[in-house]
Design an enzyme around this catalytic site. Structure first.
Site, mmCIF file in Angstrom:
data_model
loop_
_atom_site.group_PDB
_atom_site.id
_atom_site.type_symbol
_atom_site.label_atom_id
_atom_site.label_comp_id
_atom_site.label_asym_id
_atom_site.label_seq_id
_atom_site.Cartn_x
_atom_site.Cartn_y
_atom_site.Cartn_z
ATOM 1 N N HIS A 12 0.821 -1.227 0.000
ATOM 2 C CA HIS A 12 0.000 0.000 0.000
ATOM 3 C C HIS A 12 0.857 1.281 0.000
ATOM 4 O O HIS A 12 0.362 2.364 0.354
ATOM 5 C CB HIS A 12 -0.974 -0.009 1.175
ATOM 6 C CG HIS A 12 -0.348 0.049 2.551
ATOM 7 N ND1 HIS A 12 -0.832 -0.686 3.613
ATOM 8 C CD2 HIS A 12 0.690 0.761 3.052
ATOM 9 C CE1 HIS A 12 -0.114 -0.414 4.698
ATOM 10 N NE2 HIS A 12 0.821 0.460 4.384
ATOM 11 N N HIS A 59 -2.895 5.055 9.279
ATOM 12 C CA HIS A 59 -1.597 5.656 9.625
ATOM 13 C C HIS A 59 -1.745 7.057 10.195
ATOM 14 O O HIS A 59 -0.846 7.878 10.077
ATOM 15 C CB HIS A 59 -0.702 5.744 8.390
ATOM 16 C CG HIS A 59 -0.369 4.451 7.708
ATOM 17 N ND1 HIS A 59 -1.289 3.703 7.026
ATOM 18 C CD2 HIS A 59 0.805 3.785 7.594
ATOM 19 C CE1 HIS A 59 -0.692 2.632 6.508
ATOM 20 N NE2 HIS A 59 0.560 2.650 6.839
ATOM 21 N N HIS A 193 9.834 -3.588 6.190
ATOM 22 C CA HIS A 193 10.273 -2.205 6.024
ATOM 23 C C HIS A 193 10.378 -1.491 7.359
ATOM 24 O O HIS A 193 9.707 -1.833 8.320
ATOM 25 C CB HIS A 193 9.409 -1.406 5.044
ATOM 26 C CG HIS A 193 7.963 -1.194 5.370
ATOM 27 N ND1 HIS A 193 7.071 -2.209 5.611
ATOM 28 C CD2 HIS A 193 7.227 -0.044 5.451
ATOM 29 C CE1 HIS A 193 5.856 -1.710 5.809
ATOM 30 N NE2 HIS A 193 5.927 -0.393 5.728
ATOM 31 N N GLU A 240 3.155 -4.660 9.630
ATOM 32 C CA GLU A 240 1.928 -4.653 8.812
ATOM 33 C C GLU A 240 1.607 -6.049 8.277
ATOM 34 O O GLU A 240 0.501 -6.288 7.785
ATOM 35 C CB GLU A 240 2.076 -3.659 7.652
ATOM 36 C CG GLU A 240 2.079 -2.216 8.118
ATOM 37 C CD GLU A 240 2.334 -1.201 7.010
ATOM 38 O OE1 GLU A 240 2.215 -0.003 7.274
ATOM 39 O OE2 GLU A 240 2.663 -1.614 5.867
HETATM 40 C C1 DHB Z 1 6.044 3.597 2.877
HETATM 41 C C2 DHB Z 1 5.577 2.356 3.328
HETATM 42 C C3 DHB Z 1 4.400 2.269 4.079
HETATM 43 O O1 DHB Z 1 3.874 1.116 4.564
HETATM 44 C C4 DHB Z 1 3.664 3.424 4.357
HETATM 45 O O2 DHB Z 1 2.494 3.284 5.027
HETATM 46 C C5 DHB Z 1 4.124 4.654 3.931
HETATM 47 C C6 DHB Z 1 5.326 4.752 3.199
HETATM 48 C C7 DHB Z 1 7.279 3.715 2.055
HETATM 49 O O3 DHB Z 1 8.025 2.740 1.890
HETATM 50 O O4 DHB Z 1 7.516 4.806 1.495
HETATM 51 FE FE FE Z 2 2.106 1.406 5.778
#
Ligand code: DHB
Ligand code: FE
Length: 288
Positions: A12, A59, A193, A240
């Site tokens: 997402h 978020h 991430h 997530e």
């Molecule tokens: C990014 C990843 C995410 O899950 C998010 O909610 C916002 C940004 C990213 O990698 O830029």
């Molecule tokens: Fe995210």
């Protein structure tokens, strides 16, 4: 009866919405990512769901740190997006399915999941970007939607075990819904991430590939992690994964992988795409 046709797990990342808005799908950076969705579009055109349950984390658009439900279910006739500061165009509104929402809520609470009910709810990029990826360029969204959020943002977070159990309870709720509808479950976010701190940019490909494999055939194997372990292995936002695990839990039939793709990185993040078909189980054979 509600028919659960399958589940899709998808990234997402807001930058994907930016690429769609600017028509960059065929640029070298983006093409391998977007090309993987062609098979998903074919599958959706074949199975034609009329309702999408989208399991994601908010978020900071609808819920902020001052009030953060562990699990929340939308029960609105319509859900709007709003400017979150990512520079994305604001998506047009999404139709809800309040009758099914209330059935889900009744069933989940009876099943001891004390969810927050939202008769008004803004949906953020974790809902809108997947919708634009799955149904690109449509004049109007072809599905009614039900947002379900899991807190992956402010600790303490629910455990993987609890999120998988939530998904299973969603599956039971759908199996007991009497009106006809065809439901696809969409779990958004992940994979590994970390956007902040000294490990910003952290990606763990072996862990991601293991998760993708387990999501198909052995999701219970992912329920043994404690949240701190998951943060260490997947990064602080890699939690997530909880959304994907809940989506997989909702499949009550025999699960077959139709399509999968892993692509790193987009922005700071690993992307995992799965299409899992939920095939009816053969009726239990009767004892002679
Ligand atoms: C990014 C990843 C995410 O899950 C998010 O909610 C916002 C940004 C990213 O990698 O830029
Ligand atoms: Fe995210």
């Amino acid at each position: 009866m509600a028919q659960i046709i399958g589940a899709i797990t998808t990234s997402h990342i807001p930058a994907i919405g930016g690429a769609i808005a600017k028509g960059r799908q065929n640029e070298p950076y983006w093409q391998p990512f977007f090309d993987a969705y062609g098979r998903v579009h074919e599958w959706l055109a074949k199975v034609r769901p009329d309702t999408a349950i989208i399991i994601y984390n908010d978020h900071g658009l609808n819920f902020f740190l001052d009030k953060m439900p562990t699990f929340a279910v939308g029960a609105a006739p319509e859900y709007r997006h709003a400017d979150e500061g990512w520079g994305l165009p604001v998506s047009r509104a999404f139709a809800g399915n309040p009758e099914l929402s209330w059935h889900l809520i009744e069933s989940l609470v009876a099943d001891e999941f004390d969810v927050t009910t939202c008769q008004e709810m803004l949906v953020d990029h974790a809902f809108t970007v997947p919708m634009s990826l799955l149904w690109p360029g449509v004049e109007s969204w072809p599905v009614k939607t039900i947002p379900i959020t899991i807190n992956t943002v402010q600790h303490p977070l629910p455990s993987p075990k609890r999120c998988f159990a939530l998904g299973q309870a969603i599956g039971r709720a759908l199996d007991s819904y009497e009106s006809d509808c065809k439901v696809v479950i969409i779990g958004t976010g992940g994979l590994s991430h970390q956007l902040d701190g000294t490990r910003a940019g952290f990606i763990n490909k072996p862990f991601d590939l293991m998760c993708i494999e387990k999501l198909v055939n052995d999701p219970a194997a992912l329920t043994h992690y404690a949240i701190p372990e998951l943060v260490e292995l997947a990064g602080s936002q890699g939690v997530e994964l909880l959304n994907l695990l809940a989506a997989r839990g909702a499949l009550t039939g025999q699960v077959a992988k139709v399509h999968g793709n892993y692509h790193v990185p987009i922005s700071n993040t690993a992307t995992g795409l799965l299409v899992l078909e939920n095939r009816p189980r053969a009726p239990a054979s009767r004892a002679a």
